[in-house]
Design a protein around this motif. Structure first.
Motif, PDB file in Angstrom:
ATOM      1  N   SER A  20     -38.249  22.716  35.010  1.00 39.59           N
ATOM      2  CA  SER A  20     -36.524  22.604  35.053  1.00 39.59           C
ATOM      3  C   SER A  20     -35.656  21.669  35.749  1.00 39.59           C
ATOM      4  O   SER A  20     -34.111  21.162  35.513  1.00 39.59           O
ATOM      5  N   PHE A  21     -35.896  21.062  35.731  1.00 40.15           N
ATOM      6  CA  PHE A  21     -35.145  19.767  36.791  1.00 40.15           C
ATOM      7  C   PHE A  21     -35.131  18.856  36.446  1.00 40.15           C
ATOM      8  O   PHE A  21     -34.690  17.775  36.432  1.00 40.15           O
ATOM      9  N   GLN A  22     -35.997  18.340  35.693  1.00 35.06           N
ATOM     10  CA  GLN A  22     -35.832  17.340  34.143  1.00 35.06           C
ATOM     11  C   GLN A  22     -34.871  16.634  33.298  1.00 35.06           C
ATOM     12  O   GLN A  22     -35.075  15.616  33.561  1.00 35.06           O
ATOM     13  N   ASP A  23     -34.331  17.591  33.279  1.00 35.36           N
ATOM     14  CA  ASP A  23     -33.279  16.764  32.499  1.00 35.36           C
ATOM     15  C   ASP A  23     -32.221  16.478  33.453  1.00 35.36           C
ATOM     16  O   ASP A  23     -31.114  16.432  33.993  1.00 35.36           O
ATOM     17  N   HIS A  24     -31.544  14.893  32.984  1.00 36.47           N
ATOM     18  CA  HIS A  24     -31.229  14.071  33.799  1.00 36.47           C
ATOM     19  C   HIS A  24     -29.748  13.984  33.520  1.00 36.47           C
ATOM     20  O   HIS A  24     -29.660  12.655  34.179  1.00 36.47           O
ATOM     21  N   TYR A  25     -29.975  13.525  31.861  1.00 36.21           N
ATOM     22  CA  TYR A  25     -28.594  13.190  31.449  1.00 36.21           C
ATOM     23  C   TYR A  25     -27.388  13.983  30.753  1.00 36.21           C
ATOM     24  O   TYR A  25     -26.702  13.565  30.306  1.00 36.21           O
ATOM     25  N   SER A  26     -27.977  15.066  30.021  1.00 38.77           N
ATOM     26  CA  SER A  26     -27.147  16.352  30.212  1.00 38.77           C
ATOM     27  C   SER A  26     -25.435  16.175  30.818  1.00 38.77           C
ATOM     28  O   SER A  26     -24.564  16.059  29.966  1.00 38.77           O
ATOM     29  N   GLN A  27     -25.733  16.143  32.343  1.00 31.00           N
ATOM     30  CA  GLN A  27     -24.479  16.469  32.788  1.00 31.00           C
ATOM     31  C   GLN A  27     -23.620  15.567  33.505  1.00 31.00           C
ATOM     32  O   GLN A  27     -22.254  15.713  32.712  1.00 31.00           O
ATOM     33  N   PRO A  28     -24.197  14.025  33.582  1.00 26.00           N
ATOM     34  CA  PRO A  28     -23.622  12.664  33.717  1.00 26.00           C
ATOM     35  C   PRO A  28     -23.049  12.996  31.957  1.00 26.00           C
ATOM     36  O   PRO A  28     -21.517  12.837  32.177  1.00 26.00           O
ATOM     37  N   ALA A  29     -23.490  12.730  31.318  1.00 27.57           N
ATOM     38  CA  ALA A  29     -22.342  13.145  29.532  1.00 27.57           C
ATOM     39  C   ALA A  29     -21.607  14.169  29.614  1.00 27.57           C
ATOM     40  O   ALA A  29     -20.463  14.079  29.420  1.00 27.57           O
ATOM     41  N   LEU A  30     -21.660  15.213  30.023  1.00 28.04           N
ATOM     42  CA  LEU A  30     -20.641  16.186  30.445  1.00 28.04           C
ATOM     43  C   LEU A  30     -19.356  15.675  31.549  1.00 28.04           C
ATOM     44  O   LEU A  30     -18.139  15.824  30.917  1.00 28.04           O
ATOM     45  N   PHE A  31     -19.921  15.470  32.246  1.00 29.75           N
ATOM     46  CA  PHE A  31     -18.598  14.046  33.070  1.00 29.75           C
ATOM     47  C   PHE A  31     -18.017  13.567  32.419  1.00 29.75           C
ATOM     48  O   PHE A  31     -17.195  13.932  32.331  1.00 29.75           O
ATOM     49  N   TRP A  32     -18.377  12.588  31.721  1.00 26.22           N
ATOM     50  CA  TRP A  32     -17.973  11.953  30.647  1.00 26.22           C
ATOM     51  C   TRP A  32     -17.092  12.071  29.751  1.00 26.22           C
ATOM     52  O   TRP A  32     -16.072  11.909  29.287  1.00 26.22           O
ATOM     53  N   ASN A  33     -17.794  12.620  28.795  1.00 27.34           N
ATOM     54  CA  ASN A  33     -17.035  13.994  27.812  1.00 27.34           C
ATOM     55  C   ASN A  33     -15.563  13.920  28.087  1.00 27.34           C
ATOM     56  O   ASN A  33     -14.523  14.235  27.561  1.00 27.34           O
ATOM     57  N   SER A  34     -15.824  14.464  29.239  1.00 27.43           N
ATOM     58  CA  SER A  34     -14.866  15.508  29.806  1.00 27.43           C
ATOM     59  C   SER A  34     -13.632  14.689  30.834  1.00 27.43           C
ATOM     60  O   SER A  34     -12.493  14.919  30.925  1.00 27.43           O
ATOM     61  N   MET A  35     -13.616  13.406  30.378  1.00 26.99           N
ATOM     62  CA  MET A  35     -12.400  12.842  31.681  1.00 26.99           C
ATOM     63  C   MET A  35     -11.827  12.495  30.482  1.00 26.99           C
ATOM     64  O   MET A  35     -11.758  12.020  29.010  1.00 26.99           O
ATOM     65  N   ALA A  36     -10.178  12.212  30.728  1.00 28.59           N
ATOM     66  CA  ALA A  36      -9.215  11.501  30.445  1.00 28.59           C
ATOM     67  C   ALA A  36      -9.642  10.193  29.756  1.00 28.59           C
ATOM     68  O   ALA A  36     -10.127   9.246  30.153  1.00 28.59           O
ATOM     69  N   ASP A  37      -8.756  10.189  28.967  1.00 27.71           N
ATOM     70  CA  ASP A  37      -8.918   8.567  28.271  1.00 27.71           C
ATOM     71  C   ASP A  37      -8.883   7.216  29.564  1.00 27.71           C
ATOM     72  O   ASP A  37      -9.897   6.206  29.765  1.00 27.71           O
ATOM     73  N   TRP A  38      -7.638   7.494  30.517  1.00 27.93           N
ATOM     74  CA  TRP A  38      -7.779   5.895  31.401  1.00 27.93           C
ATOM     75  C   TRP A  38      -8.736   6.683  32.847  1.00 27.93           C
ATOM     76  O   TRP A  38      -9.269   5.928  32.639  1.00 27.93           O
ATOM     77  N   GLU A  39      -9.429   7.905  32.431  1.00 23.91           N
ATOM     78  CA  GLU A  39      -9.960   8.064  34.008  1.00 23.91           C
ATOM     79  C   GLU A  39     -11.492   7.499  33.213  1.00 23.91           C
ATOM     80  O   GLU A  39     -12.363   6.408  34.071  1.00 23.91           O
ATOM     81  N   GLN A  40     -11.621   7.515  32.006  1.00 22.03           N
ATOM     82  CA  GLN A  40     -13.217   6.632  30.936  1.00 22.03           C
ATOM     83  C   GLN A  40     -12.625   5.241  30.965  1.00 22.03           C
ATOM     84  O   GLN A  40     -13.845   4.453  31.835  1.00 22.03           O
ATOM     85  N   GLU A  41     -11.337   4.902  30.863  1.00 22.31           N
ATOM     86  CA  GLU A  41     -11.585   3.754  31.519  1.00 22.31           C
ATOM     87  C   GLU A  41     -11.733   3.148  32.783  1.00 22.31           C
ATOM     88  O   GLU A  41     -12.305   1.604  33.286  1.00 22.31           O
ATOM     89  N   HIS A  42     -11.055   3.808  33.818  1.00 23.11           N
ATOM     90  CA  HIS A  42     -11.603   3.390  35.278  1.00 23.11           C
ATOM     91  C   HIS A  42     -13.284   3.400  35.856  1.00 23.11           C
ATOM     92  O   HIS A  42     -13.398   2.381  36.587  1.00 23.11           O
ATOM     93  N   ILE A  43     -13.957   4.408  34.830  1.00 22.21           N
ATOM     94  CA  ILE A  43     -15.505   4.910  34.991  1.00 22.21           C
ATOM     95  C   ILE A  43     -16.164   3.219  34.686  1.00 22.21           C
ATOM     96  O   ILE A  43     -16.648   3.074  35.309  1.00 22.21           O
TER      97      ILE A  43
ATOM     98  N   ALA B  12     -23.912  15.047  24.002  1.00 24.62           N
ATOM     99  CA  ALA B  12     -22.627  14.209  22.884  1.00 24.62           C
ATOM    100  C   ALA B  12     -21.730  15.425  22.781  1.00 24.62           C
ATOM    101  O   ALA B  12     -20.482  14.385  23.202  1.00 24.62           O
ATOM    102  N   LYS B  13     -21.611  16.345  23.229  1.00 21.03           N
ATOM    103  CA  LYS B  13     -20.407  17.529  22.095  1.00 21.03           C
ATOM    104  C   LYS B  13     -20.006  18.665  23.896  1.00 21.03           C
ATOM    105  O   LYS B  13     -18.917  18.763  23.736  1.00 21.03           O
ATOM    106  N   LEU B  14     -20.806  18.044  24.549  1.00 19.75           N
ATOM    107  CA  LEU B  14     -20.520  19.139  26.516  1.00 19.75           C
ATOM    108  C   LEU B  14     -19.367  18.331  26.769  1.00 19.75           C
ATOM    109  O   LEU B  14     -19.097  17.450  26.704  1.00 19.75           O
ATOM    110  N   THR B  15     -18.235  19.190  26.902  1.00 23.08           N
ATOM    111  CA  THR B  15     -17.512  19.243  27.706  1.00 23.08           C
ATOM    112  C   THR B  15     -16.660  20.249  29.074  1.00 23.08           C
ATOM    113  O   THR B  15     -17.013  21.037  28.652  1.00 23.08           O
TER     114      THR B  15
END
Length: 711
Positions: free
Chosen positions: A447-470, A526-529
């Motif tokens: 149950s600890f093995q999914d390492h990508y869904s929540q980083p994707a959640l964080f990226w998808n939730s950022m405003a355009d300018w926040e993504q640019e800064h990342i 890809a759709k998580l926000t």
């Protein structure tokens, strides 16, 4: 602080010292540690005027020995910090889910000490480096000390504490040259990240603007782990802790952060100290996410995984109280440096879970304090001392300051059975009873093995300018990595988070863009926000209280405009500083001298939240319109997305900087506000509508999407 404020503060300090001396019955001649009076402390005892120093000079030996041992080992992590005292009060009784006494009565204020810190750098590093920030709170409750040891990220870089030494060794300076100081942009950290995908969620936070807070007062805090509340009936509830600042969550941009390191390496520490000294007490709201035990497995991640969050859209944060910091320490070393936090310092009603990282911290913190503070009696240092009575059979050891008498064992009859065990009245700490059983193994739960869904959640939730800064942050960090294979491997991991993110980073760091097959991102992730993760969702109370506004002036400044903006903005709680080419005063249009707070060459726009340029009383542009320092000040304020204001002929300072795409007032008939640029060509005192629009722009902090600065 301005010169005048510093003078006032120094006067208050002198008065405090005089009062302390007058009230201290021990005031008198200098003595040794043994109380022996000393009549001379400028010269060592020697065999003749030019002879050798004599070892029998006990005053010299004692004085030098104390000096040689003034420094204790600095913290391995969180070495650079700032602290303050305050209080916590609950909004209402939380008896429904915990029996912790400090969470029951809204009329009871619990004293606290809070320490904020960076993580990677040593004590001598700068405040504004890209790093996690510590947010540790010691509650001095009636039932004993409770330490909520958290960070300004809700997740950590690893899942199991056995990896903590590896992570810290990787993020610390390179072992061969001890470079870089206080920074994560180097090979060993990114080598570790590229080989340990569980780090990716925290890395996304590290590459965001959350890693360069504008102020400790404008920074969230999180308990990181899932803890357990236990009520009087013994029922458990999973809990995650959140601190939310009243002023909102605001950050620097990377360019500002780097310049602050040179202009004022104590930027965050100074801000906290000055705000409390000025009576502008920072405040946070404590909130909790509560999960009934029967819902432990109701999520698509494991609650015990410290690299995961519970999205607020799934479990809302429930506010339960507020904390105010209202007193600075009297002695940095005795208090801020010697305060000892420990995740296992809990009180009845708060318990642990089987989070493997939390279990490791419960061991590591105590082990660290024992070596750093010289032994087991560090709890007797005043800043660590509970307000609750302490009665133990622990004795002796380094730095024992209590004079114990009587027996030191239990049970006993010779000491009247004291200290006695608590009765069965429910006040004693009782560990939560849960079944523990299983084979002894070294294996992590699937149950600890999914390492990508929540980083994707964080990226998808950022405003355009926040993504640019990342993207820019990844390009900067990986651009400092010399090993090409490490850069390629990291970009490959980012492809699992978001393909476009990986492509943009790859272009910036000179490696091949990953092919679709190199990093398959699931359609679901890809759709998580979670809109609550964006800084745009955390604006604060909408006030300008404590924000720093620079007013650029020179001789001939319109006195009515200067006075009206200073008084109007200060009335709303902003800190207004008048800045001129030289220190001292400037001559206003009224012929009077107006005080200058700082000279322009000694400051920079990165130290302020907004800039305003008043005009002159005649038709000509102010002197600042041709001052390269003033123009750079306005230009940098604009390009960092911060508010810019101009009045009357002060608009001439904006002309070389502000692009034609921004609406600027052309006549004196109206106030114009466009994406944080507020202007009014009217002569004389600032009109109420100008002050209202400028205040609104400052309260918003940043204005992204503006046209590029000219020049």
């Amino acid at each position: 602080m301005t010169h005048r404020e510093n003078e006032g503060r120094n006067d208050r300090k002198q008065e405090q010292r005089r009062r302390a001396l007058a009230e201290d019955p021990t005031t008198g001649p200098l003595t040794t540690d043994q109380g022996v009076t000393v009549d001379h402390t400028d010269d060592s005892l020697a065999g003749g005027e030019r002879g050798p120093t004599l070892m029998e000079d006990f005053h010299f030996r004692e004085k030098l020995t104390h000096f040689d041992h003034e420094r204790i080992p600095e913290r391995v992590v969180h070495a650079r910090g700032a602290g303050a005292y305050g209080y916590f009060e609950p909004y209402e009784s939380c008896a429904e889910f915990t029996r912790a006494a400090f969470l029951q009565d809204p009329s009871v204020r619990t004293p606290v000490f809070v320490r904020f810190s960076t993580v990677q750098g040593p004590k001598g590093s700068a405040d504004t480096v890209r790093d996690v920030r510590g947010f540790a709170t010691k509650f001095y409750t009636s039932e004993g000390n409770y330490d909520l040891v958290g960070n300004n990220f809700p997740v950590f870089f690893i899942q199991d504490g056995i990896k903590f030494p590896d992570f810290v060794h990787a993020v610390k300076p390179e072992p061969d040259n001890d470079i870089p100081t206080g920074a994560s942009a180097h090979d060993t950290l990114w080598d570790f990240v590229s080989l340990q995908p569980e780090t990716l969620h925290a890395i996304m936070w590290l590459m965001s603007d959350r890693a360069i807070p504008r102020s400790y007062r404008m920074m969230q805090g999180f308990g990181v782990h899932t803890f357990r509340f236990v009520n009087a009936q013994g029922r458990g509830t999973f809990v995650k802790f959140h601190w939310k600042p009243k002023l909102g969550v605001h950050s620097l941009v990377w360019d500002e952060a780097q310049e602050c390191q040179g202009r004022d390496p104590d930027f965050n520490r100074r801000d906290l100290w000055d705000s409390i000294e000025a009576g502008d007490y920072p405040e946070w709201e404590l909130g909790v996410q509560l999960v009934p035990e029967e819902d432990e497995f109701a999520f698509d991640f494991d609650l015990l995984d410290a690299t995961k969050i519970i999205p607020e859209e799934q479990v809302p944060v429930r506010p339960i109280g507020r904390m105010v910091l209202n007193r600075n320490p009297d002695n940095f070393f005795a208090e801020t440096e010697q305060v000892a936090f420990h995740t296992a310092n809990v009180v009845p009603g708060i318990d642990f879970t089987n989070d493997p990282l939390l279990q490791a911290r419960n061991f590591s913190y105590l082990d660290t304090q024992l070596i750093r503070l010289g032994g087991p009696n560090f709890t007797q240092i005043p800043v660590n001392r509970p307000v609750a009575l302490v009665r133990t059979n622990q004795r002796d050891g380094y730095h024992q300051s209590r004079l114990h008498t009587g027996t030191s064992y239990s049970p006993n009859s010779l000491g009247a059975g004291c200290p006695a065990l608590a009765g069965a009245d429910g006040h004693a700490y009782t560990h939560y009873a849960e079944r523990v059983d299983g084979e002894k193994i070294r294996r992590r739960s699937p149950s600890f093995q999914d390492h990508y869904s929540q980083p994707a959640l964080f990226w998808n939730s950022m405003a355009d300018w926040e993504q640019e800064h990342i993207v820019q942050a990844f390009r900067f960090e990986l651009g400092k990595v010399g090993d090409r294979a490490v850069r390629e491997r990291t970009v490959g991991e980012l492809a699992h988070v978001n393909a476009e993110l990986a492509r943009q980073v790859a272009r910036g760091v000179g490696v091949a863009e990953p092919r679709p097959a190199d990093g398959e991102q699931s359609a679901a992730s890809a759709k998580l926000t979670s809109p609550a993760l964006s800084l745009e969702a955390l604006p604060g109370d909408g006030s300008v209280r404590t924000l720093q506004i620079a007013v650029l002036v020179a001789d001939g400044v319109d006195a009515e405009q200067l006075t009206s903006v200073r008084e109007g903005l200060s009335a709303d709680g902003a800190n207004v500083e008048v800045i001129a080419p030289t220190d001292g005063t400037v001559t206003g249009s009224d012929g009077r001298q107006h005080a200058v707070d700082r000279a322009l060459p000694t400051v920079a726009s990165v130290l302020y939240d907004a800039v305003l340029v008043p005009g002159t009383s005649d038709d000509g542009p102010p002197v600042t319109a041709t001052d390269p320092d003033a123009l750079r000040f306005v230009r940098d304020t604009y390009r960092h997305g911060k508010p810019v204001g101009a009045l009357g002929t002060g608009l001439g300072v904006l002309a070389p900087v502000v692009p034609g795409g921004i609406d600027v007032a052309r006549s004196g008939s109206e106030t114009t506000a466009d994406r944080g640029v507020v202007t009014d060509a009217s002569p004389g005192a600032a009109r109420p509508e100008f002050l209202r629009e400028f205040t609104r722009a400052v309260a918003a902090h940043r204005h992204w999407g503006r046209p590029q600065v000219r020049g």
